[in-house]
Scaffold this active site. Structure first.
Site, PDB file in Angstrom:
ATOM      1  N   ASN A  37      52.442  20.318  47.778  1.00 49.10           N
ATOM      2  CA  ASN A  37      53.462  20.936  48.111  1.00 49.10           C
ATOM      3  C   ASN A  37      54.115  22.419  47.268  1.00 49.10           C
ATOM      4  OD1 ASN A  37      56.153  21.555  49.619  1.00 49.10           O
ATOM      5  ND2 ASN A  37      57.283  19.512  49.034  1.00 49.10           N
ATOM      6  N   HIS A 122      65.146   6.871  52.382  1.00 49.28           N
ATOM      7  CA  HIS A 122      65.800   7.640  51.673  1.00 49.28           C
ATOM      8  C   HIS A 122      67.291   7.621  52.209  1.00 49.28           C
ATOM      9  CE1 HIS A 122      62.780  10.193  49.258  1.00 49.28           C
ATOM     10  NE2 HIS A 122      62.246   8.854  49.527  1.00 49.28           N
ATOM     11  N   ARG A 147      66.498   3.730  48.839  1.00 48.01           N
ATOM     12  CA  ARG A 147      66.486   4.588  47.531  1.00 48.01           C
ATOM     13  C   ARG A 147      67.925   5.357  47.979  1.00 48.01           C
ATOM     14  NH1 ARG A 147      63.509  10.188  46.306  1.00 48.01           N
ATOM     15  NH2 ARG A 147      65.473  11.204  47.256  1.00 48.01           N
ATOM     16  N   TYR A 159      69.535  16.442  42.905  1.00 47.42           N
ATOM     17  CA  TYR A 159      68.303  16.160  43.813  1.00 47.42           C
ATOM     18  C   TYR A 159      68.499  15.030  44.878  1.00 47.42           C
ATOM     19  CZ  TYR A 159      64.039  13.861  44.991  1.00 47.42           C
ATOM     20  OH  TYR A 159      63.122  13.026  45.815  1.00 47.42           O
ATOM     21  N   ASP A 210      66.167   7.642  42.144  1.00 48.44           N
ATOM     22  CA  ASP A 210      65.073   8.588  41.794  1.00 48.44           C
ATOM     23  C   ASP A 210      65.915   9.577  40.891  1.00 48.44           C
ATOM     24  OD1 ASP A 210      62.789  10.257  41.194  1.00 48.44           O
ATOM     25  OD2 ASP A 210      62.462  10.680  43.138  1.00 48.44           O
ATOM     26  N   HIS A 212      64.025  11.855  39.149  1.00 49.93           N
ATOM     27  CA  HIS A 212      63.510  13.068  39.348  1.00 49.93           C
ATOM     28  C   HIS A 212      63.379  14.066  37.886  1.00 49.93           C
ATOM     29  CE1 HIS A 212      61.868  16.093  42.314  1.00 49.93           C
ATOM     30  NE2 HIS A 212      61.578  14.988  42.728  1.00 49.93           N
ATOM     31  N   GLU A 236      63.523   5.499  39.296  1.00 47.72           N
ATOM     32  CA  GLU A 236      62.188   6.363  39.286  1.00 47.72           C
ATOM     33  C   GLU A 236      62.041   7.665  38.385  1.00 47.72           C
ATOM     34  OE1 GLU A 236      61.228   6.977  43.217  1.00 47.72           O
ATOM     35  OE2 GLU A 236      60.501   8.752  43.262  1.00 47.72           O
ATOM     36  N   GLU A 262      54.354  10.001  40.831  1.00 41.31           N
ATOM     37  CA  GLU A 262      53.968  10.775  42.097  1.00 41.31           C
ATOM     38  C   GLU A 262      53.546  12.083  41.610  1.00 41.31           C
ATOM     39  OE1 GLU A 262      58.191  10.815  43.625  1.00 41.31           O
ATOM     40  OE2 GLU A 262      58.097  13.056  43.346  1.00 41.31           O
ATOM     41  N   ARG A 283      53.373   4.817  40.667  1.00 43.40           N
ATOM     42  CA  ARG A 283      53.490   5.409  42.162  1.00 43.40           C
ATOM     43  C   ARG A 283      52.617   6.552  42.493  1.00 43.40           C
ATOM     44  NH1 ARG A 283      57.455   8.286  43.119  1.00 43.40           N
ATOM     45  NH2 ARG A 283      57.698   7.655  45.220  1.00 43.40           N
ATOM     46  N   HIS A 312      54.102   7.036  46.277  1.00 40.14           N
ATOM     47  CA  HIS A 312      54.668   8.088  46.837  1.00 40.14           C
ATOM     48  C   HIS A 312      54.512   8.278  48.383  1.00 40.14           C
ATOM     49  CE1 HIS A 312      55.548  12.669  46.316  1.00 40.14           C
ATOM     50  NE2 HIS A 312      56.746  12.023  46.533  1.00 40.14           N
ATOM     51  N   ASP A 316      55.931  15.336  52.350  1.00 43.64           N
ATOM     52  CA  ASP A 316      54.904  16.548  52.033  1.00 43.64           C
ATOM     53  C   ASP A 316      53.655  15.708  52.059  1.00 43.64           C
ATOM     54  OD1 ASP A 316      56.664  15.496  49.731  1.00 43.64           O
ATOM     55  OD2 ASP A 316      55.090  16.551  48.626  1.00 43.64           O
ATOM     56  N   GLU A 339      56.988   3.864  49.618  1.00 43.49           N
ATOM     57  CA  GLU A 339      57.911   4.854  50.095  1.00 43.49           C
ATOM     58  C   GLU A 339      57.485   5.495  51.645  1.00 43.49           C
ATOM     59  OE1 GLU A 339      57.973   8.669  47.782  1.00 43.49           O
ATOM     60  OE2 GLU A 339      60.183   8.891  48.282  1.00 43.49           O
ATOM     61  N   TRP A 402      62.809  20.038  37.608  1.00 43.25           N
ATOM     62  CA  TRP A 402      63.438  19.588  39.130  1.00 43.25           C
ATOM     63  C   TRP A 402      63.177  18.504  39.476  1.00 43.25           C
ATOM     64  CZ3 TRP A 402      61.045  18.798  44.097  1.00 43.25           C
ATOM     65  CH2 TRP A 402      62.087  18.532  44.936  1.00 43.25           C
TER      66      TRP A 402
HETATM   67  O1  EZ4 Z   1      60.419  15.571  45.462  1.00 43.16           O
HETATM   68  O2  EZ4 Z   1      57.537  14.895  47.699  1.00 43.16           O
HETATM   69  O3  EZ4 Z   1      60.247  10.184  45.704  1.00 43.16           O
HETATM   70  N1  EZ4 Z   1      59.825  11.311  46.194  1.00 43.16           N
HETATM   71  C1  EZ4 Z   1      60.251  12.332  45.481  1.00 43.16           C
HETATM   72  C2  EZ4 Z   1      59.895  13.641  46.661  1.00 43.16           C
HETATM   73  C3  EZ4 Z   1      59.425  14.685  45.797  1.00 43.16           C
HETATM   74  C4  EZ4 Z   1      58.456  15.831  46.836  1.00 43.16           C
HETATM   75  C5  EZ4 Z   1      57.869  16.889  46.242  1.00 43.16           C
HETATM   76  O4  EZ4 Z   1      57.305  17.570  46.909  1.00 43.16           O
HETATM   77  O5  EZ4 Z   1      60.473  12.436  44.457  1.00 43.16           O
HETATM   78  O6  EZ4 Z   1      60.942  13.764  47.449  1.00 43.16           O
HETATM   79 CO    CO Z   2      60.268  10.807  43.572  1.00 39.16          CO
END
Ligand code: EZ4
Ligand code: CO
Length: 402
Positions: A37, A122, A147, A159, A210, A212, A236, A262, A283, A312, A316, A339, A402
């Site tokens: 991605n 999600h 999630r 996020y 998550d 992130h 996560e 991931e 993951r 994961h 993407d 996921e 991020w």
């Molecule tokens: O942000 O795959 O758990 N899933 C994630 C995703 C990631 C994207 C990044 O390309 O954290 O949504």
């Molecule tokens: Co994630």
């Protein structure tokens, strides 16, 4: 059975995908996902310019040998571009092998270890009420694991805030979106959110969250501890994972299960996490961690240490990677959860597939190989459309994960 041709198909049916197609002298072809991605064309070039020329003439049945040839033969090891390219080749070769033996890939991996694989969806919201409604939507669709993410009052673009549909996609056209982050507000907001979710849904549904990569180890420890009464299935990516030893701090303070992986590319990215028992779920996924062959090795190491898999499966990852993940999930003993973010209808039409969803679980189907195809004519109608993931900053402007 020689490989005689290979090509890379880049298309954008709602988002960008890079797909490798390898063809044998018998006319059998296999597919592999090579999507990275925001950096898609680097993998496309790696495959087209440096890998496909080496594959022509090789025996398509020598999957492990080809993996080692590309990994050790490049001299320059690891990294997301190299490992996504190797993953695509490996996945395509498993697809070819399954088709030529007239068997679904999971049968070649040892057969089914379970009837189907539990997936999580999600649930995103701009407010607590919206997140509760989104979780309810997934529960009503039959999901047993969800999630939950939510915007944080006073924080722009936390996020995982959706755009009101089932199709969450963080990458955007043009220059990267710049988001703003406050750890303080986040840490105060999330525990009450999950307390509300438990009040609403009880404990029968698995809840995941998550982070992130946005916290420090001690902040993550505090969050994990605060979330203990809500009994998460997992927390996560609590911290960036380049420093595997840093997970010790989290582990020393909380029993909330930890999931990570991931952005990992190889077993070396998670060996310490697994061997020291610092995580509960690994993951990594087929497309970014070296394909089905390498994922099997990660799962085998994890099994020794009571770590389960939780691949994961964001949008993407193309339906080709999703199929590969489902064959892997069905076969490995220490599977945890998969996921599953739904692809858009445009994506599903470009990649017809045999996998299916029912009662919160998925099955890869019994078509030979991976059971996924690409409609190249349709794919050609969706040319590459550059997009980037966001860049995140703290309130004072400092660049943050991020
Ligand atoms: O942000 O795959 O758990 N899933 C994630 C995703 C990631 C994207 C990044 O390309 O954290 O949504
Ligand atoms: Co994630």
């Amino acid at each position: 059975m020689r490989i005689v041709d290979g090509k890379v198909i880049v298309c954008s049916p709602g988002r960008n995908f890079v797909t490798l197609k390898l063809v044998t002298e018998d006319g059998v072809y296999g597919l592999g996902d090579a999507t990275l991605n925001g950096r898609e064309l680097a993998v496309a070039s790696y495959l087209t310019d440096h890998v496909i020329p080496l594959l022509v003439g090789r025996d398509a049945r020598r999957i492990e040998d080809t993996w080692q040839y590309l990994y050790k033969g490049a001299y320059w090891r690891r990294g997301p571009v190299t490992m996504s390219a190797i993953a695509a080749v490996d996945t395509a070769l498993w697809d070819i092998r399954g088709k030529t033996l007239n068997a679904p890939v999971y049968q070649l991996l040892g057969g089914a270890s379970r009837e189907s694989v539990m997936v999580y969806g999600h649930a995103n919201g701009s407010t607590e009420a919206e997140t509760i409604a989104a979780v309810k939507n997934y529960v009503d669709l039959g999901y047993r694991a969800v999630r939950a993410q939510c915007a944080i009052p006073g924080v722009q673009h936390a996020y995982g805030v959706g755009r009101g549909t089932l199709y969450y996609e963080p990458a955007q056209k043009g220059r990267p979106l710049e988001t703003v982050w406050s750890t303080e507000r986040y840490l105060d907001f999330v525990p009450p959110l999950f307390a509300s979710l438990r009040k609403e849904f009880g404990y029968d549904v698995h809840l995941l969250h998550d982070v992130h990569h946005r916290l420090t180890p001690i902040e993550a420890a505090r969050l994990g501890k605060a979330l203990e009464p809500s009994r998460l299935f997992w927390l996560e990516d609590p911290v960036p994972a380049e420093n595997q030893a840093a997970f010790r701090t989290i582990r020393q303070h909380t029993t909330t299960p930890i999931a990570v992986g991931e952005v990992f590319n190889t077993i070396y990215d998670c060996a310490q996490l697994i061997e020291e028992g610092l995580i509960d779920y690994i993951r990594t996924t087929v497309v970014h961690a070296g394909g089905i062959s390498h994922m099997k090795k990660i799962a085998a190491l994890a099994e020794l240490h009571h770590v389960r898999t939780g691949s994961h499966g964001a949008t993407d990852l193309s339906p080709v990677a999703m199929a590969g993940a489902l064959h892997f999930d069905l076969s490995v003993h220490n599977f945890g959860v998969q996921e599953y973010m739904r692809h858009t209808p445009e994506t599903d039409l470009v990649f017809p597939h045999a996998y299916s969803f029912e009662h919160g679980s998925m099955h890869p189907g019994d078509a030979p190989g991976l059971g996924v195809d690409i409609d190249e004519t349709l794919a050609a109608q969706y040319p590459y459309d550059p997009a980037y993931l966001p860049v995140n900053r703290l309130v004072d402007g400092t660049v943050h994960s991020w």
